[in-house]
Design a protein around this motif. Structure first.
Motif, PDB file in Angstrom:
ATOM      1  N   UNK A  54     -44.708 -21.824  42.111  1.00  0.00           N
ATOM      2  CA  UNK A  54     -45.804 -22.343  41.289  1.00  0.00           C
ATOM      3  C   UNK A  54     -45.613 -23.842  41.109  1.00  0.00           C
ATOM      4  N   UNK A  55     -46.609 -24.618  41.511  1.00  0.00           N
ATOM      5  CA  UNK A  55     -46.585 -26.067  41.319  1.00  0.00           C
ATOM      6  C   UNK A  55     -47.520 -26.412  40.173  1.00  0.00           C
ATOM      7  N   UNK A  56     -46.965 -27.025  39.140  1.00  0.00           N
ATOM      8  CA  UNK A  56     -47.714 -27.436  37.956  1.00  0.00           C
ATOM      9  C   UNK A  56     -47.970 -28.935  38.054  1.00  0.00           C
ATOM     10  N   UNK A  81     -40.435 -19.745  41.060  1.00  0.00           N
ATOM     11  CA  UNK A  81     -39.900 -21.091  41.306  1.00  0.00           C
ATOM     12  C   UNK A  81     -40.948 -22.083  40.802  1.00  0.00           C
ATOM     13  N   UNK A  82     -40.537 -22.985  39.921  1.00  0.00           N
ATOM     14  CA  UNK A  82     -41.488 -23.881  39.274  1.00  0.00           C
ATOM     15  C   UNK A  82     -41.208 -25.325  39.704  1.00  0.00           C
ATOM     16  N   UNK A  83     -42.241 -25.987  40.173  1.00  0.00           N
ATOM     17  CA  UNK A  83     -42.171 -27.405  40.529  1.00  0.00           C
ATOM     18  C   UNK A  83     -43.181 -28.145  39.661  1.00  0.00           C
ATOM     19  N   UNK A  84     -42.765 -29.241  39.050  1.00  0.00           N
ATOM     20  CA  UNK A  84     -43.653 -30.017  38.186  1.00  0.00           C
ATOM     21  C   UNK A  84     -43.948 -31.364  38.844  1.00  0.00           C
ATOM     22  N   UNK A  85     -45.223 -31.732  38.839  1.00  0.00           N
ATOM     23  CA  UNK A  85     -45.671 -33.049  39.302  1.00  0.00           C
ATOM     24  C   UNK A  85     -46.299 -33.736  38.103  1.00  0.00           C
ATOM     25  N   UNK A  86     -45.734 -34.866  37.680  1.00  0.00           N
ATOM     26  CA  UNK A  86     -46.180 -35.458  36.422  1.00  0.00           C
ATOM     27  C   UNK A  86     -47.591 -36.028  36.505  1.00  0.00           C
ATOM     28  N   UNK A  87     -47.893 -36.798  37.559  1.00  0.00           N
ATOM     29  CA  UNK A  87     -49.219 -37.398  37.713  1.00  0.00           C
ATOM     30  C   UNK A  87     -49.626 -38.097  36.427  1.00  0.00           C
ATOM     31  N   UNK A  88     -48.747 -38.936  35.939  1.00  0.00           N
ATOM     32  CA  UNK A  88     -48.888 -39.534  34.622  1.00  0.00           C
ATOM     33  C   UNK A  88     -49.299 -41.004  34.748  1.00  0.00           C
ATOM     34  N   UNK A  89     -49.144 -41.757  33.654  1.00  0.00           N
ATOM     35  CA  UNK A  89     -49.529 -43.167  33.646  1.00  0.00           C
ATOM     36  C   UNK A  89     -48.322 -44.097  33.676  1.00  0.00           C
ATOM     37  N   UNK A  90     -47.124 -43.553  33.888  1.00  0.00           N
ATOM     38  CA  UNK A  90     -45.943 -44.392  33.969  1.00  0.00           C
ATOM     39  C   UNK A  90     -45.860 -45.126  35.292  1.00  0.00           C
ATOM     40  N   UNK A  91     -45.231 -46.293  35.292  1.00  0.00           N
ATOM     41  CA  UNK A  91     -45.037 -47.074  36.523  1.00  0.00           C
ATOM     42  C   UNK A  91     -43.827 -46.509  37.263  1.00  0.00           C
ATOM     43  N   UNK A  92     -44.087 -45.645  38.246  1.00  0.00           N
ATOM     44  CA  UNK A  92     -42.988 -44.919  38.885  1.00  0.00           C
ATOM     45  C   UNK A  92     -42.094 -45.831  39.710  1.00  0.00           C
ATOM     46  N   UNK A 113     -41.812 -40.207  43.412  1.00  0.00           N
ATOM     47  CA  UNK A 113     -40.355 -40.230  43.231  1.00  0.00           C
ATOM     48  C   UNK A 113     -39.889 -38.885  42.683  1.00  0.00           C
ATOM     49  N   UNK A 114     -38.771 -38.390  43.201  1.00  0.00           N
ATOM     50  CA  UNK A 114     -38.129 -37.197  42.659  1.00  0.00           C
ATOM     51  C   UNK A 114     -37.097 -37.658  41.633  1.00  0.00           C
ATOM     52  N   UNK A 115     -37.251 -37.228  40.372  1.00  0.00           N
ATOM     53  CA  UNK A 115     -36.409 -37.749  39.297  1.00  0.00           C
ATOM     54  C   UNK A 115     -35.777 -36.609  38.507  1.00  0.00           C
ATOM     55  N   UNK A 116     -34.664 -36.924  37.862  1.00  0.00           N
ATOM     56  CA  UNK A 116     -34.006 -36.034  36.906  1.00  0.00           C
ATOM     57  C   UNK A 116     -33.861 -36.787  35.582  1.00  0.00           C
ATOM     58  N   UNK A 117     -33.328 -36.106  34.585  1.00  0.00           N
ATOM     59  CA  UNK A 117     -33.173 -36.745  33.272  1.00  0.00           C
ATOM     60  C   UNK A 117     -32.227 -37.928  33.330  1.00  0.00           C
ATOM     61  N   UNK A 118     -31.348 -37.948  34.318  1.00  0.00           N
ATOM     62  CA  UNK A 118     -30.360 -39.025  34.414  1.00  0.00           C
ATOM     63  C   UNK A 118     -30.785 -40.141  35.373  1.00  0.00           C
ATOM     64  N   UNK A 119     -31.974 -40.031  35.928  1.00  0.00           N
ATOM     65  CA  UNK A 119     -32.469 -41.095  36.804  1.00  0.00           C
ATOM     66  C   UNK A 119     -32.677 -42.369  36.001  1.00  0.00           C
ATOM     67  N   UNK A 148     -35.603 -31.160  37.774  1.00  0.00           N
ATOM     68  CA  UNK A 148     -36.199 -32.332  38.426  1.00  0.00           C
ATOM     69  C   UNK A 148     -37.707 -32.171  38.478  1.00  0.00           C
ATOM     70  N   UNK A 149     -38.391 -33.266  38.703  1.00  0.00           N
ATOM     71  CA  UNK A 149     -39.833 -33.221  38.909  1.00  0.00           C
ATOM     72  C   UNK A 149     -40.250 -34.398  39.774  1.00  0.00           C
ATOM     73  N   UNK A 150     -41.433 -34.269  40.356  1.00  0.00           N
ATOM     74  CA  UNK A 150     -42.004 -35.357  41.123  1.00  0.00           C
ATOM     75  C   UNK A 150     -42.841 -36.224  40.190  1.00  0.00           C
ATOM     76  N   UNK A 151     -42.567 -37.503  40.208  1.00  0.00           N
ATOM     77  CA  UNK A 151     -43.311 -38.447  39.374  1.00  0.00           C
ATOM     78  C   UNK A 151     -44.238 -39.275  40.255  1.00  0.00           C
ATOM     79  N   UNK A 152     -45.488 -39.384  39.849  1.00  0.00           N
ATOM     80  CA  UNK A 152     -46.428 -40.259  40.543  1.00  0.00           C
ATOM     81  C   UNK A 152     -47.421 -40.815  39.525  1.00  0.00           C
ATOM     82  N   UNK A 153     -48.035 -41.924  39.879  1.00  0.00           N
ATOM     83  CA  UNK A 153     -48.949 -42.632  38.981  1.00  0.00           C
ATOM     84  C   UNK A 153     -50.371 -42.180  39.270  1.00  0.00           C
ATOM     85  N   UNK A 154     -51.034 -41.579  38.276  1.00  0.00           N
ATOM     86  CA  UNK A 154     -52.324 -40.924  38.501  1.00  0.00           C
ATOM     87  C   UNK A 154     -53.379 -41.868  39.052  1.00  0.00           C
ATOM     88  N   UNK A 155     -53.374 -43.120  38.623  1.00  0.00           N
ATOM     89  CA  UNK A 155     -54.458 -44.023  39.016  1.00  0.00           C
ATOM     90  C   UNK A 155     -54.263 -44.612  40.413  1.00  0.00           C
TER      91      UNK A 155
END
Length: 249
Positions: A54-56, A81-92, A113-119, A148-155
């Motif tokens: 499942x990709x969220x 199996x859960x994969x999260x994609x942030x698709x947020x407003x942060x500058x990745x 970017x693939x990130x963890x809490x310690x990235x 971990x999750x995939x981070x990307x900038x929505x805009x």
């Protein structure tokens, strides 16, 4: 809008036995209900044995992906199996990890970017919701850390690139999570809220070959702040219900 959708507004009923049964401080905050005989259709679909990965995906806002924590425990309990994609407003680009965009044949403007809490993050104190969610998951479910999750900038996303990226994850189910209801707007409403990123995400998921695609709405009515009327949202729900696209509350 061809995606089935789900609206979820849940509250926890008070426990009359709380005084005699104090909570276990070692139990995770995020827990799944013990009874599921009243599970809504969207959970029944996710529970299918044919759905393993499942990709969220955040629908396209600052904290949309954070709302996925509402059904993360249930999906986890079902063994998905859960994969999260942030698709947020942060500058990745401020994450201290290598960009993965080229692996997905994405456009140069799309940075993943693939990130963890310690990235590391060059502006962590400013805005990095991904790191806070991942730290929370590591704390609640330490046996599966690091998360971990995939981070990307929505805009930065466009439909061809974002759909190729999502398709590359090999999901059996794609779940877009929207905080609000402007993702339901079709263009003829009095006000649309802030639908651009939502529309890109919905269209991108619609291009993918996953067996199950769900638009999950949290907080119906909160987009009044953005000018989206309840009448517009309820009309959209009625139209989806008519077309067998409503997956329950």
């Amino acid at each position: 809008n061809n995606l089935p959708m789900n609206i979820c507004n849940t509250t926890q009923m008070p426990n009359p036995n709380a005084a005699s049964h104090p909570p276990n401080q070692n139990e995770p905050i995020l827990k799944s209900p013990t009874s599921s005989f009243l599970s809504p259709p969207f959970l029944q679909h996710l529970a299918s044995p044919t759905i393993q990965k499942v990709v969220i995906v955040g629908c396209g806002g600052g904290f949309d992906f954070v709302h996925s924590m509402l059904f993360y425990p249930e999906s986890r309990q079902m063994g998905k199996e859960i994969i999260i994609v942030s698709n947020s407003f942060g500058d990745v680009e401020h994450f201290e990890s290598e960009p993965l965009s080229s692996q997905y044949d994405a456009t140069p403007s799309m940075d993943v970017r693939l990130v963890t809490a310690k990235t590391g993050h060059l502006q962590r104190s400013v805005y990095a919701p991904e790191l806070h969610v991942l730290a929370f998951l590591d704390e609640q479910f330490p046996e599966e850390a690091p998360h971990s999750m995939y981070a990307c900038y929505a805009r930065d996303n466009v439909v061809p690139a974002f759909s190729r990226f999502l398709e590359s994850l090999g999901a059996d189910a794609l779940v877009a999570v929207d905080g609000g209801s402007d993702s339901l707007m079709v263009g003829d409403e009095e006000d649309l809220g802030d639908p651009i990123e939502d529309a890109v995400t919905v269209c991108s998921i619609n291009e993918c070959s996953a067996n199950l695609k769900i638009l999950f709405l949290v907080g119906l009515g909160c987009d009044r702040f953005n000018g989206v009327s309840d009448a517009s949202s309820l009309r959209a729900i009625a139209e989806l219900t008519r077309d067998d696209g409503f997956f329950g509350c």
